[in-house]
Design an enzyme around this catalytic site. Structure first.
Site, mmCIF file in Angstrom:
data_model
loop_
_atom_site.group_PDB
_atom_site.id
_atom_site.type_symbol
_atom_site.label_atom_id
_atom_site.label_comp_id
_atom_site.label_asym_id
_atom_site.label_seq_id
_atom_site.Cartn_x
_atom_site.Cartn_y
_atom_site.Cartn_z
ATOM 1 N N ASP A 44 5.182 -46.052 -37.226
ATOM 2 C CA ASP A 44 5.359 -47.318 -36.859
ATOM 3 C C ASP A 44 5.910 -48.519 -37.407
ATOM 4 O OD1 ASP A 44 4.353 -49.236 -34.768
ATOM 5 O OD2 ASP A 44 3.794 -50.602 -36.375
ATOM 6 N N CYS A 135 6.560 -53.571 -24.746
ATOM 7 C CA CYS A 135 5.614 -53.180 -26.389
ATOM 8 C C CYS A 135 4.493 -54.665 -26.972
ATOM 9 C CB CYS A 135 7.130 -53.336 -28.063
ATOM 10 S SG CYS A 135 6.171 -53.038 -29.334
ATOM 11 N N TYR A 139 0.377 -54.039 -26.308
ATOM 12 C CA TYR A 139 -0.260 -54.132 -27.535
ATOM 13 C C TYR A 139 -1.429 -55.125 -27.281
ATOM 14 C CZ TYR A 139 1.104 -50.500 -30.695
ATOM 15 O OH TYR A 139 0.889 -49.671 -31.233
ATOM 16 N N TYR A 163 -3.401 -57.665 -32.673
ATOM 17 C CA TYR A 163 -3.265 -57.811 -30.956
ATOM 18 C C TYR A 163 -3.827 -58.538 -30.402
ATOM 19 C CZ TYR A 163 0.026 -54.545 -33.460
ATOM 20 O OH TYR A 163 1.233 -54.317 -34.614
ATOM 21 N N GLU A 205 5.044 -45.892 -24.756
ATOM 22 C CA GLU A 205 4.255 -46.271 -25.409
ATOM 23 C C GLU A 205 2.926 -45.275 -25.784
ATOM 24 O OE1 GLU A 205 3.570 -48.845 -27.728
ATOM 25 O OE2 GLU A 205 5.329 -50.492 -27.028
#
Length: 220
Positions: A44, A135, A139, A163, A205
């Site tokens: 990440d 993204c 999330y 998140y 993802e």
């Protein structure tokens, strides 16, 4: 129906697969392997470097001042705010943050970043905006779902809180608004390209979480 709501509906199967993935189910329960999470955090860190570049390219392509500001701020957040989250976990794992940022990207990470960079360089701002949205939105969706059932003392609570936070939700909404406005300016062909980019990045993802869970590297 708003264009982004259509995208969300079209990604329903992908979203179900993401929520059902053992990485996210075990993260919610606090039982996810520390090795798998360390692998994820290193990858990440690499991903966010590329994502920040994509956002910066989006700022350069943006047609209006508000969109320039939004993409510029998002690029800064990708580097500064989320780096702080990574640093906390990487320290606990005994991994130097600078070493993590210089690690070798996995096939999933490299493919995802390269797809977005290629989109940023060769496609329109509208298509780029659609590509960066998963993204944010996925999330937020996962963070909220996990946050609703996470038990006290979960080792991964800091990740969950990041998140599931309202400020992240607000940033996601601003990006959705930008995509909806871009879709209004786009014709049918460009809208189709926006949808394709959104769904491809949603697939990436899933692949990113799956790669981390199985700690996949290059096969040869």
């Amino acid at each position: 129906m708003a264009f982004t709501n259509q995208l969300w509906r079209d990604a329903a199967q992908l979203r179900r697969a993401i929520h059902a993935h053992p990485f996210n189910k075990e993260l919610a329960a606090g039982t996810l392997s520390r090795d798998a999470f360390a692998h994820y955090m290193i990858q990440d860190s690499l991903y966010l470097q590329g994502y920040a570049r994509v956002l910066a390219l989006g700022a350069a392509k943006a047609p209006a001042a508000d969109e320039i500001l939004e993409f510029s701020k998002a690029a800064e957040v990708a580097i500064l705010v989320e780096r702080a989250l990574h640093a906390g976990y990487l320290t606990q794992f005994g991994i130097d943050a600078r070493e993590a940022e210089a690690a070798n990207p996995t096939p999933a990470c490299e493919a995802y970043v390269n797809f977005m960079l290629a989109t940023a360089i060769t496609d329109s701002f509208s298509v780029l905006a659609a590509a960066i949205l998963p993204c944010f939105w996925l999330y937020l969706d996962v963070g909220r779902a996990i946050g609703a059932k996470s038990k006290p003392g979960n080792f991964y609570q800091a990740w969950i809180n990041t998140y599931a936070d309202e400020s992240f939700a607000a940033a996601t909404q601003r990006m959705k608004d930008i995509v909806d406005l871009a879709a209004k300016r786009a014709g049918p062909k460009e809208q189709a390209s926006m949808k394709a980019a959104f769904l491809r990045c949603a697939q990436y993802e899933w692949m990113f979480w799956d790669s981390a869970y199985h700690r996949r590297g290059w096969p040869i």
